[in-house]
Design a protein around this motif. Structure first.
Motif, short mmCIF file in Angstrom:
data_model
loop_
_atom_site.label_atom_id
_atom_site.label_comp_id
_atom_site.label_asym_id
_atom_site.label_seq_id
_atom_site.Cartn_x
_atom_site.Cartn_y
_atom_site.Cartn_z
N PHE A 34 0.75 -1.29 -0.05
CA PHE A 34 0.11 -0.04 0.08
C PHE A 34 0.88 1.45 0.03
O PHE A 34 0.43 2.43 -0.68
CB PHE A 34 -0.99 0.03 1.30
CG PHE A 34 -2.22 -0.79 0.99
CD1 PHE A 34 -3.12 -0.59 -0.02
CD2 PHE A 34 -2.36 -2.01 1.64
CE1 PHE A 34 -4.30 -1.37 -0.32
CE2 PHE A 34 -3.42 -2.78 1.70
CZ PHE A 34 -4.60 -2.32 0.71
N LEU A 35 1.94 1.21 0.58
CA LEU A 35 2.98 2.52 0.70
C LEU A 35 3.39 2.47 -0.83
O LEU A 35 3.29 3.63 -1.18
CB LEU A 35 4.02 2.00 1.47
CG LEU A 35 3.98 2.38 2.92
CD1 LEU A 35 5.22 2.02 3.92
CD2 LEU A 35 3.70 3.91 3.09
N LEU A 72 -2.40 5.69 5.92
CA LEU A 72 -1.05 5.40 5.38
C LEU A 72 -0.31 6.77 5.29
O LEU A 72 0.84 6.58 4.41
CB LEU A 72 -1.33 5.14 3.73
CG LEU A 72 -2.19 3.41 3.99
CD1 LEU A 72 -2.60 3.22 2.43
CD2 LEU A 72 -0.86 2.48 4.20
N LEU A 73 -0.78 7.75 5.79
CA LEU A 73 0.09 9.09 5.72
C LEU A 73 0.77 9.31 6.98
O LEU A 73 2.01 9.57 6.80
CB LEU A 73 -0.93 10.16 5.56
CG LEU A 73 -0.34 11.66 5.02
CD1 LEU A 73 0.51 11.31 3.64
CD2 LEU A 73 -1.28 12.66 4.94
N ILE A 112 -2.14 -6.79 -5.90
CA ILE A 112 -3.03 -6.80 -4.40
C ILE A 112 -4.57 -6.87 -4.76
O ILE A 112 -4.96 -6.19 -5.69
CB ILE A 112 -2.68 -5.21 -3.95
CG1 ILE A 112 -1.44 -4.87 -4.10
CG2 ILE A 112 -3.34 -4.99 -2.46
CD1 ILE A 112 -1.11 -3.61 -3.84
N GLY A 113 -5.29 -7.65 -3.93
CA GLY A 113 -6.49 -7.68 -3.96
C GLY A 113 -7.01 -9.08 -3.84
O GLY A 113 -6.51 -9.94 -3.45
N PHE A 142 -3.65 -3.28 -8.58
CA PHE A 142 -4.43 -2.91 -7.50
C PHE A 142 -5.70 -3.13 -7.38
O PHE A 142 -6.40 -2.03 -7.94
CB PHE A 142 -3.80 -1.47 -6.86
CG PHE A 142 -4.37 -0.68 -5.85
CD1 PHE A 142 -4.19 -1.51 -4.79
CD2 PHE A 142 -5.36 0.23 -5.93
CE1 PHE A 142 -4.70 -0.79 -3.51
CE2 PHE A 142 -5.76 0.65 -4.88
CZ PHE A 142 -5.63 0.15 -3.32
N TYR A 143 -6.49 -4.08 -7.16
CA TYR A 143 -7.63 -4.55 -7.36
C TYR A 143 -8.18 -3.99 -8.69
O TYR A 143 -7.72 -4.98 -9.78
CB TYR A 143 -8.49 -3.63 -6.18
CG TYR A 143 -8.28 -3.89 -4.90
CD1 TYR A 143 -9.07 -5.01 -4.29
CD2 TYR A 143 -7.44 -3.19 -4.06
CE1 TYR A 143 -8.80 -5.40 -2.97
CE2 TYR A 143 -7.38 -3.38 -2.74
CZ TYR A 143 -7.75 -4.56 -2.29
OH TYR A 143 -7.48 -4.79 -0.93
#
Length: 303
Positions: A34-35, A72-73, A112-113, A142-143
């Motif tokens: 995710f980063l 994520l920030l 990812i997903g 990503f998805y």
């Protein structure tokens, strides 16, 4: 996005305590993935959009579903007291979703997903890569999103939902993207029903690279949509294919990187210059429209 090892490990430890020790590996992989997504300029989670990127980890324990929100920030667990107002959330189910790092079509990739959806998306991407003139250095799946990285902060973003596809370019003009994708463009055109306006512009740019591809484009998208008056104009010619070749010679000179939403064509006959043929080729999110009267004339010539 810079995250210290200490903060990363602390967050992993906090999440494991809320789920289970068996989830540690997947939590680590998911956070790292995710980063990477947040660093992609056009991604849904990029903080430059002014939205706070949030991942919601979920897992079902019997009849109870546990949910934990993570910034994520700031790289910390969120609660009602520190919840950002403007945020974008993505859900990651620890008991279903996966994070894979592998080579797809001989290109480094992060996936990812949901595994079942990734299988279909992976098959599409493999076929796209096979048709491309130049492959990306790496990509993230990503998805429903595919982010292809061509270096120097240049990306091609594909968003695929069912039979719909949306193409977005980052730091690439249409000519560059067309040369990179090559025959993958007509492949995507044949596989997906609904495309966005930038895809149709990209398709036009690709078709204008050779007389043969432009002939294909004209017969696929223009000829079937001509009204009776426009069609009669072409039929009155001794060989309308000569007209297509002549039109191509003008189209090939256009600055394709500054395409508007419409290309206006005006053709005058020497025998009757007061009754020209006009064709408007309009790019829309519904497809390519052919109009009787273009709003502006881009190409004008006499036959």
């Amino acid at each position: 996005m810079a995250v210290t090892r200490e903060r990363f490990e602390m967050l992993v430890k906090d999440l494991v305590s809320r789920f289970s020790q068996s989830d540690e590996r997947k939590i680590r992989d998911a956070l790292a993935a995710f980063l990477k997504v947040t660093e992609i300029p056009v991604s849904y989670l990029n903080p430059a959009s002014r939205y706070h990127p949030v991942v919601v980890f979920k897992k079902r324990f019997g009849g109870i579903e546990k949910s934990v929100m993570v910034s994520l920030l700031e790289f910390r667990i969120l609660n009602r007291y520190n919840m950002p107002g403007w945020r974008r959330e993505v859900e990651f189910r620890l008991d279903r979703d996966v994070v894979l790092r592998e080579r797809v079509g001989n290109v480094e990739a992060v996936l990812i997903g949901d595994p079942s959806r990734l299988v279909r998306l992976r098959d599409v991407v493999v076929r796209v890569l096979q048709q491309m003139n130049a492959r990306p250095t790496n990509f993230v799946m990503f998805y429903d999103h595919v982010y292809m990285d061509f270096g120097n902060n240049r990306f091609i973003h594909l968003e695929i939902r069912g039979s719909d596809i949306v193409v977005r370019l980052v730091n690439l003009n249409f000519t560059e993207a067309s040369r990179l994708l090559g025959k993958a463009i007509p492949y995507l055109d044949s596989v997906f029903g609904n495309k966005n306006i930038d895809f149709y512009k990209l398709l036009f740019v690709y078709s204008s690279e050779t007389a043969g591809t432009f002939d294909w484009f004209f017969h696929r998208y223009i000829m079937p949509r001509l009204n009776p008056e426009q069609r009669e104009f072409l039929n009155d010619m001794q060989d309308y294919r000569n007209f297509i070749r002549l039109l191509y010679s003008y189209v090939s000179r256009l600055n394709k990187d500054r395409l508007g939403d419409e290309i206006g064509i005006q053709v005058r006959r020497r025998a009757n210059p007061n009754r020209p043929l006009e064709i408007g080729i309009a790019f829309t999110n519904r497809g390519i429209d052919v109009r009787r009267y273009p709003s502006t004339i881009t190409i004008s010539f006499m036959v």
